[in-house]
Design an enzyme around this catalytic site. Structure first.
Site, PDB file in Angstrom:
ATOM      1  N   SER A  81       0.805  -1.264   0.131  1.00 12.87           N
ATOM      2  CA  SER A  81      -0.004  -0.007   0.129  1.00 12.87           C
ATOM      3  C   SER A  81       0.776   1.428  -0.076  1.00 12.87           C
ATOM      4  O   SER A  81       1.888   1.425  -0.908  1.00 12.87           O
ATOM      5  CB  SER A  81      -0.859  -0.115   1.237  1.00 12.87           C
ATOM      6  OG  SER A  81      -2.006   0.942   0.925  1.00 12.87           O
ATOM      7  N   ASP A 170      -1.676  14.080  13.159  1.00 12.75           N
ATOM      8  CA  ASP A 170      -1.794  15.575  12.801  1.00 12.75           C
ATOM      9  C   ASP A 170      -1.138  15.636  11.224  1.00 12.75           C
ATOM     10  O   ASP A 170      -1.817  16.333  10.345  1.00 12.75           O
ATOM     11  CB  ASP A 170      -1.523  16.687  13.591  1.00 12.75           C
ATOM     12  CG  ASP A 170      -2.189  16.783  14.940  1.00 12.75           C
ATOM     13  OD1 ASP A 170      -3.495  16.471  14.992  1.00 12.75           O
ATOM     14  OD2 ASP A 170      -1.476  17.359  15.938  1.00 12.75           O
ATOM     15  N   HIS A 230      -7.399  -6.129  -0.074  1.00 14.32           N
ATOM     16  CA  HIS A 230      -6.079  -5.076  -0.135  1.00 14.32           C
ATOM     17  C   HIS A 230      -5.377  -5.636   1.156  1.00 14.32           C
ATOM     18  O   HIS A 230      -4.088  -5.266   0.980  1.00 14.32           O
ATOM     19  CB  HIS A 230      -6.843  -3.616   0.479  1.00 14.32           C
ATOM     20  CG  HIS A 230      -5.545  -2.784   0.427  1.00 14.32           C
ATOM     21  ND1 HIS A 230      -4.823  -2.594  -0.753  1.00 14.32           N
ATOM     22  CD2 HIS A 230      -5.292  -1.905   1.608  1.00 14.32           C
ATOM     23  CE1 HIS A 230      -3.997  -1.463  -0.459  1.00 14.32           C
ATOM     24  NE2 HIS A 230      -4.330  -1.055   0.898  1.00 14.32           N
TER      25      HIS A 230
END
Length: 250
Positions: A81, A170, A230
């Site tokens: 990925s 963040d 996946h």
């Protein structure tokens, strides 16, 4: 970095995890493959025990991986990925460090979906009230993470003792468009063998992606694992490990 096994006469393997993952997630795969070759697994920046960074681009990740390989020497590289995209950029920009490439269920293209809902779900976990992993699992379910395997996966990045996520949420949120994309300024080709291994039920590597893959990786081969999506290495570990082993030993 986690090291499995001792050096052998076979090329070592570097394993690169995906978004929200860690080197520890790949322990089973790494341990099984280390019976024939030394295997290394690393945490990306902003994940696991690696340093936090203000940016999270694929050039950043490829540069980080290059530093690792400059230390341990050229290796085969397996990336899943996001880690697969980082491995592709590494192979295209520093082919001297990559012997062969295995890309697990990702293509060198931009995707239109986002992974932001999972960041929002992790933020919804009240860490002050988490005493055991099951507490976090329940809060993730309440926050909309319906898949129990995903809930379990996310809590592997939860530091219960310190009551914190081992993820820089963040920065990952701010950089999500880049994470879902693929750098347009990467050109050239990787002339060594590359295996694009995907789950048969996944929609991440589509037939229309193959021309782009072959442009960048002329020696690309394609294999699908039946009944896998996946998260093919977790869903079908035996088949995944056997396929990687056979390809690296051919």
């Amino acid at each position: 970095m986690i090291t499995h096994g001792e050096p052998t006469d076979k090329t070592p393997l570097l394993i690169v995890h995906g978004l929200y993952g860690s080197a520890r997630n790949w322990g089973v795969v790494a341990k099984k493959l280390s019976d024939e070759r030394q295997v290394f697994a690393v945490d990306h920046r902003n994940h696991g025990d690696s340093p936090r960074g203000k940016t999270h681009t694929y050039h950043d990740l490829a540069s980080d991986l290059a530093e690792v390989l400059e230390e341990i020497g050229p290796a085969d590289v397996l990336g899943h990925s996001m880690g697969g995209k980082a491995a592709m950029v590494l192979a295209l920009t520093r082919p001297d460090l990559v012997k062969r490439l295995i890309v697990a269920d990702i293509a060198p293209v931009a995707y239109s979906h986002t992974q932001l809902p999972f960041i929002h779900a992790m933020r919804a976990v009240d860490l002050d009230r988490v005493e055991k992993r099951s507490d976090a699992l329940a809060m993730l379910e309440a926050a909309g993470v319906d898949d129990p395997s995903l809930r379990s996966f996310f809590t592997q990045s939860l530091d219960l003792k310190e009551k914190r996520w081992r993820l820089n949420l963040d920065v990952l949120e701010a950089e999500m468009p880049k994470i879902m994309g693929f750098p347009e300024d990467v050109d050239g080709t990787f002339e060594a063998p590359a295996l694009f291994l995907s789950g048969a039920t996944s929609d991440y590597v589509l037939p229309e992606h193959r021309s782009r893959i072959r442009t960048l990786f002329p020696k690309a081969g394609f294999v699908k694992i039946s009944d896998a999506g996946h998260w093919l290495h977790a869903e079908k570990p035996t088949e995944f490990i056997a396929t990687c082993r056979a390809w690296m030993n051919r």
